[in-house]
Design a protein around this motif. Structure first.
Motif, PDB file in Angstrom:
ATOM      1  N   ARG A 188      -7.461  57.296 -26.663  1.00 13.64           N
ATOM      2  CA  ARG A 188      -6.266  58.136 -26.610  1.00 13.64           C
ATOM      3  C   ARG A 188      -6.484  59.176 -25.517  1.00 13.64           C
ATOM      4  O   ARG A 188      -7.405  59.977 -25.593  1.00 13.64           O
ATOM      5  CB  ARG A 188      -6.021  58.814 -27.948  1.00 13.64           C
TER       6      ARG A 188
ATOM      7  N   GLY B  80      -7.756  59.543 -32.344  1.00 13.31           N
ATOM      8  CA  GLY B  80      -7.342  58.185 -32.033  1.00 13.31           C
ATOM      9  C   GLY B  80      -8.462  57.294 -31.543  1.00 13.31           C
ATOM     10  O   GLY B  80      -9.636  57.582 -31.712  1.00 13.31           O
TER      11      GLY B  80
ATOM     12  N   GLU C 112      -0.929  53.106 -31.126  1.00 12.17           N
ATOM     13  CA  GLU C 112      -2.069  52.536 -30.405  1.00 12.17           C
ATOM     14  C   GLU C 112      -2.161  51.062 -30.761  1.00 12.17           C
ATOM     15  O   GLU C 112      -2.030  50.694 -31.926  1.00 12.17           O
ATOM     16  CB  GLU C 112      -3.351  53.249 -30.803  1.00 12.17           C
TER      17      GLU C 112
END
Length: 105
Positions: free
Chosen positions: A54, A60, A85
């Protein structure tokens, strides 16, 4: 085939996990929220890793790990949605399979 899926909430401080069951006994790993960045190193002698990171905010990250004796390639990663994602890996062994990981944050 054995798969292990985890929400890591940071893999950096849990790398010791990777050397213990059920991690050592699972062929395939599918992780989310690794919190790894592109410059973070992660290697094990028996796994090949495919990762996303990320870039637009903290947290993330997705990871798919496959056995070293197989080959794989990324067939899709990330999306235009900053909250989604995505990582898809095609794995070639006796039969080709695809492993997909989607994470909406």
């Amino acid at each position: 085939m054995s798969f292990l899926q985890r929400n890591c909430r940071s893999l950096k401080n849990k790398k010791v996990w990777l050397h213990q069951p059920p991690f050592t006994t699972s062929e395939f790993w599918v992780f989310q929220e690794t919190f790894l960045k592109a410059y973070d190193r992660l290697s094990l002698p028996n796994k090949i890793f495919f990762r996303t990171h990320r870039n637009n905010r903290t947290g993330g990250g997705l990871l798919i790990g496959i056995p070293m004796n197989m080959s794989g390639r990324v067939i899709f990663e990330n999306s235009n949605d900053p909250n989604l994602e995505m990582l898809a890996v095609e794995i070639q062994s006796h039969n080709s399979i695809a492993v997909h990981k989607y994470y909406y944050c």
